[in-house]
Structures are given as structure tokens and as C-alpha cells.
Write an enzyme that holds these catalytic residues in place. Structure first.
Site, PDB file in Angstrom:
ATOM      1  N   LYS A  80       1.234   7.202   1.484  1.00  0.00           N
ATOM      2  CA  LYS A  80       0.335   6.290   1.254  1.00  0.00           C
ATOM      3  C   LYS A  80      -0.864   6.342   2.339  1.00  0.00           C
ATOM      4  O   LYS A  80      -2.100   6.431   1.989  1.00  0.00           O
ATOM      5  CB  LYS A  80       0.819   4.788   1.129  1.00  0.00           C
ATOM      6  CG  LYS A  80       1.957   4.657   0.104  1.00  0.00           C
ATOM      7  CD  LYS A  80       1.821   5.055  -1.227  1.00  0.00           C
ATOM      8  CE  LYS A  80       2.935   5.199  -1.961  1.00  0.00           C
ATOM      9  NZ  LYS A  80       3.765   4.157  -2.186  1.00  0.00           N
ATOM     10  N   TRP A 140       8.222  -2.714  -6.166  1.00  0.00           N
ATOM     11  CA  TRP A 140       9.222  -2.015  -5.118  1.00  0.00           C
ATOM     12  C   TRP A 140      10.302  -2.879  -4.398  1.00  0.00           C
ATOM     13  O   TRP A 140      11.178  -2.398  -4.012  1.00  0.00           O
ATOM     14  CB  TRP A 140       8.215  -1.622  -4.103  1.00  0.00           C
ATOM     15  CG  TRP A 140       7.343  -0.418  -4.535  1.00  0.00           C
ATOM     16  CD1 TRP A 140       5.906  -0.419  -4.498  1.00  0.00           C
ATOM     17  CD2 TRP A 140       7.797   0.957  -5.192  1.00  0.00           C
ATOM     18  NE1 TRP A 140       5.446   0.658  -5.089  1.00  0.00           N
ATOM     19  CE2 TRP A 140       6.470   1.558  -5.845  1.00  0.00           C
ATOM     20  CE3 TRP A 140       8.999   1.684  -5.615  1.00  0.00           C
ATOM     21  CZ2 TRP A 140       6.479   2.746  -6.140  1.00  0.00           C
ATOM     22  CZ3 TRP A 140       8.969   3.017  -5.994  1.00  0.00           C
ATOM     23  CH2 TRP A 140       7.595   3.541  -6.525  1.00  0.00           C
ATOM     24  N   ASP A 153       9.851  -2.864   4.116  1.00  0.00           N
ATOM     25  CA  ASP A 153       9.183  -1.798   3.523  1.00  0.00           C
ATOM     26  C   ASP A 153       7.788  -1.693   3.727  1.00  0.00           C
ATOM     27  O   ASP A 153       7.011  -2.806   3.129  1.00  0.00           O
ATOM     28  CB  ASP A 153       9.523  -1.591   2.229  1.00  0.00           C
ATOM     29  CG  ASP A 153       8.718  -0.519   1.463  1.00  0.00           C
ATOM     30  OD1 ASP A 153       8.126   0.101   1.920  1.00  0.00           O
ATOM     31  OD2 ASP A 153       9.183  -0.392   0.064  1.00  0.00           O
TER      32      ASP A 153
HETATM   33  C1  PLP Z   1       5.199   4.127  -2.940  1.00  0.00           C
HETATM   34  C2  PLP Z   1       6.127   3.180  -2.449  1.00  0.00           C
HETATM   35  C3  PLP Z   1       7.503   3.313  -2.490  1.00  0.00           C
HETATM   36  C4  PLP Z   1       8.124   4.606  -3.034  1.00  0.00           C
HETATM   37  O1  PLP Z   1       7.797   5.692  -2.360  1.00  0.00           O
HETATM   38  P1  PLP Z   1       8.908   6.865  -2.637  1.00  0.00           P
HETATM   39  O2  PLP Z   1       8.469   7.586  -1.273  1.00  0.00           O
HETATM   40  O3  PLP Z   1       8.380   7.299  -3.869  1.00  0.00           O
HETATM   41  O4  PLP Z   1      10.265   6.647  -2.706  1.00  0.00           O
HETATM   42  C5  PLP Z   1       7.999   2.245  -2.070  1.00  0.00           C
HETATM   43  N1  PLP Z   1       7.864   1.226  -1.317  1.00  0.00           N
HETATM   44  C6  PLP Z   1       6.263   0.862  -1.305  1.00  0.00           C
HETATM   45  C7  PLP Z   1       5.818  -0.241  -1.035  1.00  0.00           C
HETATM   46  C8  PLP Z   1       5.558   1.922  -2.145  1.00  0.00           C
HETATM   47  O5  PLP Z   1       4.450   1.821  -1.871  1.00  0.00           O
END
Ligand code: PLP
Length: 360
Positions: free
Chosen positions: A195, A101, A171
Site C-alpha cells: 500500500k 480486513w 494491522d
Molecule cells: C491490503 C490489506 C491486507 C491484505 O494484504 P495482503 O498482503 O494481500 O495479505 C490486509 N490488511 C489491510 C489493512 C490491507 O489494506
């Protein structure tokens, strides 16, 4: 009705109470005769939903008044572009690359300016967090970027990097609301909600007000300009109404559970059960350096692809779902987010012990 123990990395398990409440309100939300899915986002009813959701999130995380909270669309991935488009005044930023990511965010930033890799753990398949105490951060960088919990590899920044005075952008998709954080240490905290909080598609941004620019990079779509979204209370267009409503219910659930300190204790307790087993097992082993282990995502292997596949299949038959590791890593991964009960982790460990006996 049979509910399985769902160890999916995302979209992931949600609190059963929340799902039940949403089901009860599906046809008639609190006497208004329609579903939340059917009501105007400009109605008083919906205004209460989004206002309460924001207030509860602020309370849970202790978001200071000088930070905006935005409920946006496009998932975390659209923010990979929004971050540079809004923050790259000098067209230069530093990225710490600790997994897929972070790598994707880094690649996206390169489309808009000079993105510099400050550190990486790619040399050992992202199985650790690099030393971030003295990074080659230069004065002209607009921000330093991390992915705080690496969903795929199962590592977590337990100490934030020394950004040498630069703004930290994080993030937090896969550790959102899993523990208390000090929001003031960040310029921007953001995460996709699928998540730990709600349905996919919604992304929550928490942004210090002075970082919201009057002007973005030329060509930035209106929808991706944080100022436009902030000035319109996340309602420049129709927001992801139903998703935000479910997030709001999860915030209420978290408050009822006792807040984020209590969640952290629960998450530590659950993770310890699994890590202790992995550390004592002769068949299974965790893939991450112990000090950098995530409380949310726990990857592990047997060392044999065949046995891994057998384990995943037999676990599924026993009601333990979605334990297959990410396609880029192999092996297994148990995601044990806030809504995974301790009983689910105990059942997993019991099953692993039994599997080990039978496959020695
Ligand atoms: C799942 C995830 C993403 C991607 O998320 P989307 O909503 O599918 O764009 C980005 N960063 C992390 C850390 C993730 O776990």
C-alpha cells in the site's frame, strides 16, 4: 513514457525516483555485475541491503531497541493466522471489527481459539469507528486487535482503543509510514507493504521482544513462528530479497523527504483538498463520518451507479486510474498514499468539478 496518476488501493503508486533508481541498478547493482534479484541472500552485498533497510525503518518510526523488526512473506493475510498462533496462550482474544480486513483477521483467529468481537461498525457499512473507550475486555484475553486504517471503507482510528492493559495488535498495512506513531503503545504493529512501501508479498512485523513466545500453538508451521524468524534475522529461508530491497529504497526516499512528520503534513494537505471538495460538492459525497476519515483512502459516491461508472471511465481516459470503489462497496475510492503527489489530487479534484458541471 507516460505515467498516469494511479489511485489504486494496492498494489499502489511508488515514488518515481525509487522506480528509476531500481531500473538503473537492474542489470548491475553498484558494480557487482548482477541484479539484486540474482545475488545470494547470504552475500555481504545483500546483508548491507537488509541491514540498512532495517536501520532506516527503525529510525523513521522510532522503533525502540526492545522491538524486533521482521521482514516476512505471505502478505498481511498470513499474519492473520500468525498473530493467534504466536500470541494466544489463553486461547482467547478480542477483535474490533471495522471492515473487511478486520473481519478476515477475526475469522482466522477463530480457527485457533476463542475470538470475541469487542465492537463493530458493520451496522452502518463500516462508515465509522466505534467508541472504544470501555470495551468488554476480560482478564483472560491475550491481546486486543485492530485494523488501524480501513483500506476499503476509508476509516482510521485517530485514537487507539482503551485496551485495559492488554497488548494491542494493529494491522497498519494501509497507513504504514504515513505519519509518526508511538510504537510503545503497541505490542505488535504489522503491515503488508504494497500500500505504502513496496511490492506485494512482503509483510513487516514490529514485535515487542517479550511477546515473542518460545512456543507457539501446536502445529504452527516453522515459518510462522516469530521466534524462528527473529533468531534468524528474517532469513530462516530465502527472504523476499528484491521486495525488501525496494522497501529499503522507499525508506531512504522517506528520509530524504524529511521523515514521517513531513509526510503527515503532506498527507493532511492532500486529503484536505479532496475532502473539502467533497464537502462542497452537490454531486459527490464522501461516505465516512467526518471525524473518522482516513488520510490514505477516500471513498465517495454520486448516488447513481450509472454516473459512478461513467465517472470512473472518463477519469481513466483522462489519466486518472483505478478510481473504482471496492467491489463490496461500489462507488469510487481514491487512494492517496505517500507517493501520490499533490498535483495528482489537484488534477482529480479539477476533473471532478468539471464532471459535476457537465452532469448536473
Ligand atoms: C491490503 C490489506 C491486507 C491484505 O494484504 P495482503 O498482503 O494481500 O495479505 C490486509 N490488511 C489491510 C489493512 C490491507 O489494506
Amino acid at each position: 513514457m507516460t505515467r498516469v496518476y494511479n489511485f489504486s488501493a494496492g498494489p499502489a503508486v511508488l515514488p518515481e525516483e525509487v522506480l528509476q533508481e531500481a531500473a538503473d541498478e537492474m542489470l548491475d547493482y553498484r558494480g557487482c555485475g548482477m541484479s539484486v534479484m540474482e545475488m545470494s541472500h547470504r552475500s555481504k552485498m545483500y546483508d548491507d541491503i537488509i541491514t540498512t533497510a532495517e536501520a532506516d525503518l527503525r529510525e523513521l518510526l522510532g522503533v525502540p531497541d526492545n522491538y524486533k523488526v521482521l521482514f516476512l512473506q505471505g502478505g498481511a493475510s498470513l499474519q492473520f493466522a500468525a498473530v493467534p498462533m504466536n500470541l494466544m496462550k489463553n486461547k482467547k482474544a478480542g477483535y474490533i471489527v471495522t471492515g473487511q480486513w478486520a473481519k478476515k483477521a477475526f475469522a482466522e483467529a477463530k480457527l485457533y481459539g476463542e475470538a470475541v468481537e469487542l465492537a463493530s461498525s458493520a451496522d452502518k457499512t463500516f462508515s465509522y469507528i466505534p467508541d472504544c473507550s470501555d470495551l468488554p475486555i476480560t482478564d483472560d484475553m491475550d491481546y486486543v486487535y485492530i485494523c488501524e486504517n480501513n483500506t476499503i471503507y476509508g476509516t482510521k482510528f485517530w485514537e487507539l482503543p482503551n485496551t485495559k492493559g492488554k497488548e494491542l495488535v494493529a494491522d497498519v498495512s494501509s497507513c504504514f509510514l504515513s505519519e509518526p506513531i508511538d510504537v510503545t503503545k503497541y505490542g505488535v504493529v504489522y503491515g503488508g507493504v504494497q500500500k505504502n512501501i513496496g511490492p506485494a508479498g512482503v509483510v513487516i512485523d514490529i514485535i515487542r521482544e517479550d511477546l515473542i513466545p518460545d512456543e507457539c500453538l501446536p502445529g504452527t508451521p516453522t515459518m510462522m513462528q516469530w521466534k524462528v524468524q527473529a533468531d534468524n534475522g528474517s532469513m530462516y529461508n530465502t527472504p523476499p530479497c528484491y521486495g525488501i530491497y525496494i522497501c529499503g529504497k522507499v525508506f531512504q526516499w522517506l528520509k530524504k523527504m524529511g521523515g514521517l512528520s513531513v509526510m503527515k503534513e503532506r498527507n493532511e494537505e492532500k486529503a484536505k483538498i479532496l475532502y473539502d471538495f467533497l464537502d462542497s460538492s452537490d454531486l459527490f459525497r464522501g461516505t465516512v463520518v467526518a471525524k473518522d476519515r482516513s488520510l490514505m483512502n477516500v471513498p465517495f459516491v454520486t448516488g447513481s451507479d450509472e454516473l459512478d461508472a461513467k465517472f470512473v471511465a472518463e477519469a481513466k481516459a483522462a489519466g486518472l486510474e483505478n478510481l473504482k470503489g471496492h467491489r463490496t462497496v461500489g462507488g469510487m475510492r481514491a487512494s492517496i498514499y505517500n507517493a501520490m503527489p499533490k498535483a495528482g489530487v489537484e488534477k482529480l479534484v479539477e476533473f471532478m468539478a468539471d464532471f459535476e458541471k457537465k452532469n448536473r
